[in-house]
Design an enzyme around this catalytic site. Sequence first.
Site, PDB file in Angstrom:
ATOM      1  N   ARG A  47      41.741  53.207  38.747  1.00 47.37           N
ATOM      2  CA  ARG A  47      42.025  52.853  37.366  1.00 47.37           C
ATOM      3  C   ARG A  47      41.641  51.393  37.076  1.00 47.37           C
ATOM      4  NH1 ARG A  47      46.715  51.994  36.898  1.00 47.37           N
ATOM      5  NH2 ARG A  47      47.580  52.457  38.969  1.00 47.37           N
TER       6      ARG A  47
ATOM      7  N   LYS B 268      46.179  59.413  32.635  1.00 45.43           N
ATOM      8  CA  LYS B 268      47.097  58.303  32.469  1.00 45.43           C
ATOM      9  C   LYS B 268      47.182  57.854  31.010  1.00 45.43           C
ATOM     10  CE  LYS B 268      48.743  57.993  36.576  1.00 45.43           C
ATOM     11  NZ  LYS B 268      50.098  58.538  36.791  1.00 45.43           N
TER      12      LYS B 268
ATOM     13  N   HIS C  68      57.471  58.415  35.947  1.00 49.50           N
ATOM     14  CA  HIS C  68      56.358  58.494  36.891  1.00 49.50           C
ATOM     15  C   HIS C  68      56.928  59.017  38.206  1.00 49.50           C
ATOM     16  CE1 HIS C  68      52.899  56.315  39.202  1.00 49.50           C
ATOM     17  NE2 HIS C  68      52.565  57.548  38.870  1.00 49.50           N
TER      18      HIS C  68
ATOM     19  N   SER D  83      51.331  55.281  43.288  1.00 48.28           N
ATOM     20  CA  SER D  83      50.319  55.970  44.091  1.00 48.28           C
ATOM     21  C   SER D  83      50.361  55.462  45.527  1.00 48.28           C
ATOM     22  CB  SER D  83      48.926  55.733  43.504  1.00 48.28           C
ATOM     23  OG  SER D  83      48.829  56.292  42.223  1.00 48.28           O
TER      24      SER D  83
ATOM     25  N   LYS E 268      54.614  60.662  46.544  1.00 54.49           N
ATOM     26  CA  LYS E 268      55.165  61.571  45.530  1.00 54.49           C
ATOM     27  C   LYS E 268      54.611  62.976  45.676  1.00 54.49           C
ATOM     28  CE  LYS E 268      54.082  59.830  41.603  1.00 54.49           C
ATOM     29  NZ  LYS E 268      53.062  58.938  42.166  1.00 54.49           N
ATOM     30  N   THR E 269      53.289  63.087  45.770  1.00 55.81           N
ATOM     31  CA  THR E 269      52.664  64.409  45.859  1.00 55.81           C
ATOM     32  C   THR E 269      52.990  65.083  47.181  1.00 55.81           C
ATOM     33  OG1 THR E 269      50.853  63.738  44.397  1.00 55.81           O
ATOM     34  CG2 THR E 269      50.472  65.647  45.813  1.00 55.81           C
TER      35      THR E 269
ATOM     36  N   ASP F 249      53.652  64.322  39.568  1.00 55.55           N
ATOM     37  CA  ASP F 249      53.357  62.961  39.129  1.00 55.55           C
ATOM     38  C   ASP F 249      54.083  62.495  37.871  1.00 55.55           C
ATOM     39  OD1 ASP F 249      51.933  60.531  39.600  1.00 55.55           O
ATOM     40  OD2 ASP F 249      50.553  61.039  37.989  1.00 55.55           O
TER      41      ASP F 249
ATOM     42  N   ARG G  27      40.331  61.787  46.268  1.00 57.70           N
ATOM     43  CA  ARG G  27      41.344  62.679  45.701  1.00 57.70           C
ATOM     44  C   ARG G  27      40.825  64.093  45.483  1.00 57.70           C
ATOM     45  NH1 ARG G  27      46.031  60.316  43.233  1.00 57.70           N
ATOM     46  NH2 ARG G  27      46.025  58.055  43.373  1.00 57.70           N
TER      47      ARG G  27
END
Length: 534
Positions: free
Chosen positions: A62, A202, A221, A241, A245-246, A260, A326
Amino acid sequence: MSTKTGTVNPNLTLASQGITGFKNAYYNLTEPDLIAQSISRNEGELGIGGTLLVETGKFTGRSPKDKHIVVSDETLNNVWWERNAKMSSEAFDVLHMDMLDHIKEKDLFVQDLYGGADPKYRIGVRVITEYSWHNLFIRHLLIRPTETELETYISDFSIINLPSFSANPTKHGCRSETVIAINFEKRLVLIGGTEYAGENKKAVFTILNYLLPMVGVMPMHCSANVSKENPEQSAIFFGLSGTGKTTLSSDPNRILVGDDEHGWSDNGIFNFEGGCYAKTINLSASSEPEIFKTTAMFSTVIENMVYDKKTKELNFDDDSLTANMRAAYPMHYISNSSVSGMASKPNHMVLLTCDAFGVMPPLAKLTPAQAMYHFLSGFTSKAAGTERGVREPEPTFSTCFGAPFLPRSPEIYGKLLRDKIAEGGTTCWLVNTGWTGGGYGEGSRMPIKVTRALLSAAINNRLDQAEFVKDANFGFSVPKAVPDVDQSYLNPRDTWKDAGAYDEAAKRLVNLFMENFEQHIPNVDDDVRSALST
């Protein structure tokens, strides 16, 4: 010429939005057609199982410093301008016109989608992209309307994404040739100068972060899952990130709600998205089988991964393109995922941090005041490659575990979260997925199996009768023993070869916390101000 393929509301064409001069417009193409278009346009290659292999050029993460919000009468006093760059409405209009001129004689791909699984709070988002693969990406990541819904679909916001467009900072009031501009008054997002597809999702998250607090919904988030045995037992996992989390929410023993972004309303929690965007560096079938199998499933977008040019076999250990490699795939590719994307109010809230200092314990129980303190602090280490220029873990504070996506001041989200915790009687935990036995460069990452066992015990209520001790540095409670976990992991000081070095590192980290939290002191209650030592 305008080519319509796929279902579309006849009253919602690009021409009706003032977008003209394009060559062809492809509406709501499905996965096979989007892949075919991507390959024919040399946007990517077909991978094993029918995946799409793509690269995002010079930007593999990003560009948060290039995101702008347009100043209007409504946003002037409601946006957190300390962390959001301003753009004038006049500059936005010039940018908009120049982007519309840029699309002349180009093909455009359109997806009409929803942000938010709860029909009461969802928004319609029309995503217009120059690249076919960006359309496939966002089709995975947002929620797809049914054919019937598409016939009467209404767009609340539109996103126009043109990677080949270069902004002019002087003319367009932005920082560089890359621009992400959000206009809440015109309900329009303009993205240019970057091929990184994550900017699309995002942007939607930022929109929901602005809108939902006004109706009493906490945007988060976070990932979320729910017990298979008891659907009233759900958990949410905050984290930036690279914190897990995932990975940690994709538990084969629980139902995945989402990985997410979620909202917490009076009715429960709901996913903002319809897919997952998982980091694949060092991914393996043994440690993360559910995510690993998606990397060979039809239409999964494989982003910035090195692969064998003949066999298309992926190299999960080669980060020469980026550490932020990713895979983007629809939610139903995870076998134990939720169909509705909704669940009850969370019984457990987990704040994930990746501590590069190696100071924090792998599991700690928090009081509500401590939870708000650590939520507003948002301590972690930026994962390598997640943002441009980040090459190794960097300790950082990102308030609410998502500062780049917060259009409103952090205290608004903090107070909302505290109210939700109080109403639901939610138990709060802090989990460190970072380093143990020393900081970055000396210690090692916490084993994923250890973290999973700790989490399992916490969110499945197996620590209700456990004995806890107070952490000398942060004041939260650390369990003395956890089922199926080697006790030596629980006290980080004991994992260091040099206890004195640990104490020095802990002192530095506590001071960083205190310095960072000074910005929040005027806006929080006394119990939160003193949470670090209680």
